[in-house]
Every structure is written in C-alpha cells, then in structure tokens.
Design a protein around this motif. Structure first.
Motif, PDB file in Angstrom:
ATOM      1  N   ALA A   1      39.794  39.651  46.705  1.00  0.00           N
ATOM      2  CA  ALA A   1      40.982  39.795  45.845  1.00  0.00           C
ATOM      3  C   ALA A   1      40.825  38.915  44.604  1.00  0.00           C
ATOM      4  CB  ALA A   1      42.239  39.421  46.629  1.00  0.00           C
ATOM      5  N   GLU A   2      40.269  37.745  44.797  1.00  0.00           N
ATOM      6  CA  GLU A   2      40.077  36.805  43.682  1.00  0.00           C
ATOM      7  C   GLU A   2      39.058  37.375  42.676  1.00  0.00           C
ATOM      8  OE1 GLU A   2      40.299  33.864  41.076  1.00  0.00           O
ATOM      9  OE2 GLU A   2      41.724  34.315  42.684  1.00  0.00           O
ATOM     10  N   LYS A   3      37.959  37.946  43.202  1.00  0.00           N
ATOM     11  CA  LYS A   3      36.952  38.559  42.316  1.00  0.00           C
ATOM     12  C   LYS A   3      37.570  39.690  41.503  1.00  0.00           C
ATOM     13  CE  LYS A   3      32.960  37.796  45.335  1.00  0.00           C
ATOM     14  NZ  LYS A   3      31.927  38.479  46.135  1.00  0.00           N
ATOM     15  N   ARG A   4      38.391  40.482  42.166  1.00  0.00           N
ATOM     16  CA  ARG A   4      39.055  41.595  41.472  1.00  0.00           C
ATOM     17  C   ARG A   4      39.955  41.088  40.351  1.00  0.00           C
ATOM     18  NH1 ARG A   4      40.336  46.849  44.857  1.00  0.00           N
ATOM     19  NH2 ARG A   4      38.151  47.477  44.936  1.00  0.00           N
TER      20      ARG A   4
ATOM     21  N   VAL B   1      41.129  40.163  34.618  1.00  0.00           N
ATOM     22  CA  VAL B   1      41.424  39.234  33.522  1.00  0.00           C
ATOM     23  C   VAL B   1      40.335  39.339  32.457  1.00  0.00           C
ATOM     24  CG1 VAL B   1      41.605  36.799  32.878  1.00  0.00           C
ATOM     25  CG2 VAL B   1      42.772  37.635  34.933  1.00  0.00           C
ATOM     26  N   ALA B   2      39.056  39.373  32.907  1.00  0.00           N
ATOM     27  CA  ALA B   2      37.932  39.454  31.970  1.00  0.00           C
ATOM     28  C   ALA B   2      37.993  40.732  31.139  1.00  0.00           C
ATOM     29  CB  ALA B   2      36.620  39.384  32.740  1.00  0.00           C
ATOM     30  N   ALA B   3      38.483  41.797  31.779  1.00  0.00           N
ATOM     31  CA  ALA B   3      38.537  43.092  31.097  1.00  0.00           C
ATOM     32  C   ALA B   3      39.652  43.163  30.062  1.00  0.00           C
ATOM     33  CB  ALA B   3      38.717  44.206  32.130  1.00  0.00           C
ATOM     34  N   GLU B   4      40.630  42.265  30.195  1.00  0.00           N
ATOM     35  CA  GLU B   4      41.791  42.349  29.288  1.00  0.00           C
ATOM     36  C   GLU B   4      41.510  41.785  27.896  1.00  0.00           C
ATOM     37  OE1 GLU B   4      45.096  40.609  31.350  1.00  0.00           O
ATOM     38  OE2 GLU B   4      45.202  42.355  32.683  1.00  0.00           O
TER      39      GLU B   4
END
Ligand SMILES: [Fe+2]
Ligand SMILES: [Fe+2]
Ligand SMILES: [Fe+2]
Lengths: 253, 325
Positions: free
Chosen positions: B314-317, B322-325
């Motif tokens: 869940a944390e990786k997701r 966040v990185a994609a935003e």
C-alpha cells in the motif's frame, strides 16, 4: 460410459472441488492474519460449501440411488472423491493458502462462465448463481497475490515458494479425459483444455504484476479428478470432516 | 455478557462540567466521540468495549473447534456463518473503541499480553457437537440479556454497534436452540451429548453476568453513566427465568438440585455458581485460558508477514501515486 454416469462424475468433480477447498479454508476459522481476512476467508468458505450443496445435490439426483448431497460428502471414501489435487493440498502458511485459491479461482471463474451456457439447464442455473460469488473470490485473491508478491522481501519469498510448490498441481485443471469429452459432446461443459489459454493469460498477468516468476516446468500431477491417486492429505481431511457421520451413522443432525 | 467486573475509573474533572455531563446522560442524550467526556467515562468505556470486542474474537475459537467436524453441509455453513458474524462483531466494537482514542492494534496487543481480558466463558472447552447447540442457546442467550439493554447505552457509537450485534445474536441463539432440539429428539447418544453439554455449560453461563451484586464494586458509577444498564443479579435472574422452561421443553435437566419456581417472587430460586472457580478462570486457570491465548498469539505472530506485506505494498502504491502527480 453412459451420459448420466459421465454427468454424475462431472458433477462430483465440481462439487468435491468446492467441498474440499471450502473445508480447507474453513480450517483457518478464527486464526487468519487479520480480522478482515478471517471474515473474507470464512465468507469464501461459505460460498463454496453452498455451491457444494448445489453440485452434490444435483449429482445425487442424477445418480438416482437415493443418496443425498450429505451422503456424498460425508459417506464416501477418498477413492470416490473427484476433486482436483490442487484443492486438497494442505493450507501451509497464509501465502500458500492464498496462492492455491488464486490458481483455482481463475480456473473456477472461467469454468463457471462457460457452464452458464450449458445445455443442461440445471447445470446452467447452478453456474449462474455461483459465478457471481466466484468472480468476487477471483478478484480478491488476485489482488492479495499482487500485494503480497510485491510487498516485502519476506512476503515476496513466501509467495514465490507457494507458487513453485503448487504449480505442478495446476495442469490437472485443464487436462481432458473421457468424462470431459462426453460432457463436451453433449454441450454440458467445455473441454477443460479449452480453458487453458485464458487461464494462463490471466494467471500470468497477475503474477507479473505481483513480480513473481512463473515456473518453467510443465509437469502436471494427476489423479484427483478421476480419483485414481489422491494425495495422502485427503484421507486425513475426510477423517476429520466425516467423523460424526461415521461414528453415529443412525443419527440425524 | 462479555464484559465482566469492569473497573470504573475515578474521575477528577471540573465538578460543573461533570454535573452538566451527567445531566445530558440523565436526559437520555447520546454522547458522541467529539463531545466532552470525563476521563473516567472514556477509560471505563475503552475497557468495557475492548473486553467485549476481545470476547467476540476469542469466542471464535471454541466454535471454530467444530467447524471442520460439523456433521452436515448445512450445519457447517450455519456454524461458519456464525463464527464469521462474531468476527464482524469484534470489528464493529474495535471501531467503536477507536472513536475513544485507542487503536485496534493497541487493544490487540493488550489482549495478547494479558493486560485486557475477555469473557470467562470462552475458557471452557467444546467437547461434543452438542456444545455447538449449548453455546448458541446459553452463551449467546446470556450475551443477549446484557446487550439488548446496551442498545440504549449513553455512548453513541457503542449503542449503535449493539443494535447491529443484537439482531445477529438472537439469530445465533435460535440456531443453537435448534441444534439442541435435534439432539434432544435424536438417538440416545445424542441425548446424552445434549445433557452433558448443559451440565458443563450451565454454571459457566451464569458466571457470564459477573459476581453477585453484593460483591460488585464498580457498578454504581457505570450505572449512573449508563454504561451498565442492569445489575449482574437482575440479568442473571432474567436469564434463569427464561432458560429453565426452555430446558424443560428440550427434556433436559438443569444441573441444579435446588432449582425451583418461587410462587412468591415469581422467579426461579437457583444455586449461585462457584465463585472461586470464576476467580480461578479470571486469573488464568480456566481449562482453556492458555490454549486460547496461545492460539491468538500464534495467529497474530504467524500473520505478521502478511500484515507487513500488505502495508508495504500500500505504501509503494501511495508513493507511486504521489510521484505521478
Ligand atoms: Fe457476537
Ligand atoms: Fe457471541
Ligand atoms: Fe453470537
């Protein structure tokens, strides 16, 4: 083999597989890794036991020998069971239980989808009811396989171990024999081998997402669905499951 | 009832605030998580709801003990569904307790290391199939006695959890009684199992209501706060009055030679359970205390890698989003 004899065999294959897997899942009762898993595992087991009542109920009707679904479940010995070898494998850790469910669920869903178009309306009706439940099982087990395959180093290792251990039991699900050909000819059920490409595609897609490696060996253990050679585990399961019925044969419960 | 001997916490709050709080309760208002409440009220509730939640969770074990040996497909399904309900009750109750500022994991740790308790009843073994009848009939029956009035308890989230739980508990009780009926109308062996189950579960069921009122130190404050709605003895009497005619209907003998109907009081007179046995069970010396806690600890420890794996994923997701935003 007469058509009804083949149909009886086929119905036992469906019902015994749901019975044995439902029983295996019920062994987790109260001891799953989290409360949500306890509830979901029990729920899946419940669905499978309910499906067993339908499949074995119809099997008993087709047999016409005055036996009931409970008689079939509780009074047959291991050699008369027709479940897949995969589902009788012991639970192991939660990862192995989950992987076993996943590999079966993908097959189960596809099989039921095809059975909804069965030429036998009784089979089609059971499949139509069961497929909704099983679609949910399949989504859930795939989601958890992805999460735990991808999760931590330990969860990845455990899921890979489970996959390696169980893979040789998957071939039996999509192998054909005389009963299957008889069912296919009567358009009651698809040939299991026709399910293989779709099954493999779906399984590989999920396992890739889960960062797990599909074993290369195509070796397949056989002997569950024709009852020729079950694993040693089934007898122990039946010893527990059938104990009351065997110990008090005159009683009704 | 799943909460026994709940110690109510003393409260050192501003007397004016306390009086206003008590007035709300007296008017029948519900206290909600964001409302001011005395520290003692909050702590007492955590202890009570937590003990109740733990009882639902540990309570899965004695019935889970028969899931793999249920005699028919239908009985297996009914029992599985019941145990699943109990897990659900645990979940609602942990959620209710979380509104008071204690997490489910914290409460679980306190159960596992013995700081928090669960009902004494679940430290008794289930030895025959008739016990699945007796547990539903007597144990769920006793739980209902206590939980029905708790639907009116002052703390909103607790009261609402009770409403959902009570519906299912009365269903469990009927199913338990149905198992007993089958056994009592069955073979000699089945009748023997049924009587034996009643013999073993009668007094432990009476203990579920907690010690006699004269020895129950913590009741007054909890009753004023409407955390406890009836005294232990009131509920026990009600349970006996309801259960004895059911036992007669089944053709079973309640294992109490002094049990008799009292015309004057309009209630049954009955023998109190052995309170020294009750204290032994609370102190960890019941027949199954060790087994139950070992089983819960094992489940929790064995499941650690799964919980960690799910959290890591869940944390990786989350990080990827966040990185994609
Ligand atoms: Fe409950
Ligand atoms: Fe309960
Ligand atoms: Fe219950």
């Amino acid at each position: 083999m007469t058509r009804d004899a083949a149909l009886f065999e086929f119905l036992c294959r469906m019902g015994d597989s749901t019975l044995v897997l439902g029983h295996r899942l019920s062994e987790w009762c109260g001891t799953a890794p989290a409360l949500e898993e306890d509830i979901a595992t029990a729920n899946t087991a419940l669905d499978l036991i309910g499906q067993t009542q339908m499949w074995l109920g119809l099997a008993a009707e087709v047999e016409g020998a005055g036996r009931s679904a409970d008689d079939l479940a509780m009074r047959r010995d291991a050699w008369d069971f027709r479940n897949l070898l995969l589902v009788e494998q012991p639970n192991g850790d939660f990862g192995r239980t989950l992987m076993r469910s996943f590999l079966f669920d993908v097959w189960h869903r596809r099989m039921l989808e095809r059975l909804t178009a069965s030429s036998d309306p009784r089979v089609a009706a059971i499949a139509a009811k069961a497929v909704k439940e099983v679609a949910y099982h399949a989504d859930r087990s795939a989601e958890l396989v992805v999460a735990l395959g991808d999760g931590t180093e330990e969860s990845h290792r455990r899921m890979q171990d489970a996959l390696d251990r169980l893979w040789p039991y998957t071939g039996e699900m999509t192998s054909d024999d005389e009963v299957d050909r008889e069912m296919a000819e009567a358009r009651i059920a698809p040939l299991p081998s026709e399910l293989r490409p779709g099954w493999e595609e779906a399984v590989r897609a999920t396992l890739t997402q889960a960062t797990l490696t599909v074993p290369e060996s195509a070796f397949a253990h056989r002997g569950g669905k024709n009852g020729a050679r079950h694993s040693e585990h089934l007898g122990h399961m039946l010893t527990t499951m059938q104990w009351l019925q065997r110990a008090y044969p005159e009683a009704t419960w | 009832m799943y909460a026994q001997m709940i110690k109510s916490e003393a409260t050192q709050d501003d007397p004016e605030k306390l009086a206003a709080f008590q007035a709300r309760i007296d008017r029948g208002e519900k206290i909600e998580p964001k409302d001011w409440m005395p520290e003692g009220y909050r702590k007492t509730l955590i202890r009570q709801i937590g003990q109740h939640a733990h009882s639902e969770i540990v309570g899965q074990l004695p019935e889970g003990n028969w899931v793999t040996r249920a005699p028919t497909l239908e009985r297996k399904a009914i029992l599985l569904a019941k145990v699943q309900d109990e897990a659900g009750h645990g979940l609602y109750l942990y959620c209710a307790a979380e509104t008071l500022g204690v997490s489910r994991d914290e409460m679980t740790e306190m159960l596992l290391d013995g700081r928090m308790k669960y009902s004494s009843i679940f430290n008794y073994p289930t030895l025959t199939w008739a016990d699945m009848g007796a547990v539903g009939w007597l144990v769920d029956g006793a739980a209902i006695m206590n939980q029905v009035p708790l639907q009116r308890t002052s703390y909103g989230p607790y009261a609402r959890a009770m409403v959902r739980i009570c519906k299912e508990e009365s269903f469990h009780q009927r199913q338990g009684f149905d198992v007993m009926m089958k056994m009592c109308r069955g073979t000699d062996a089945q009748k023997r199992m049924a009587q034996d189950a009643l013999n073993r579960f009668w007094f432990p069921s009476l203990m579920m209501f907690g010690p006699s009122d004269k020895d129950s130190k913590h009741s007054a404050q909890s009753m004023a706060w409407k955390i406890k709605m009836n005294t232990n003895d009131e509920l026990r009497q009600k349970f006996v009055d309801q259960t004895v005619p059911q036992a007669e209907y089944l053709g079973l003998t309640v294992p109490d030679p002094d049990l008799r109907w009292n015309e004057e009081t309009g209630h049954y007179d009955f023998t109190e359970p052995d309170w020294s046995e009750f204290m032994d069970v609370l102190q960890g010396n019941g027949p199954c205390n060790r087994d139950r806690l070992e089983a819960r600890n094992k489940a929790w420890d064995d499941g650690a890698w799964v919980r960690e794996g799910l959290m890591a994923h869940a944390e990786k997701r989350r990080a990827a989003r966040v990185a994609a935003e």
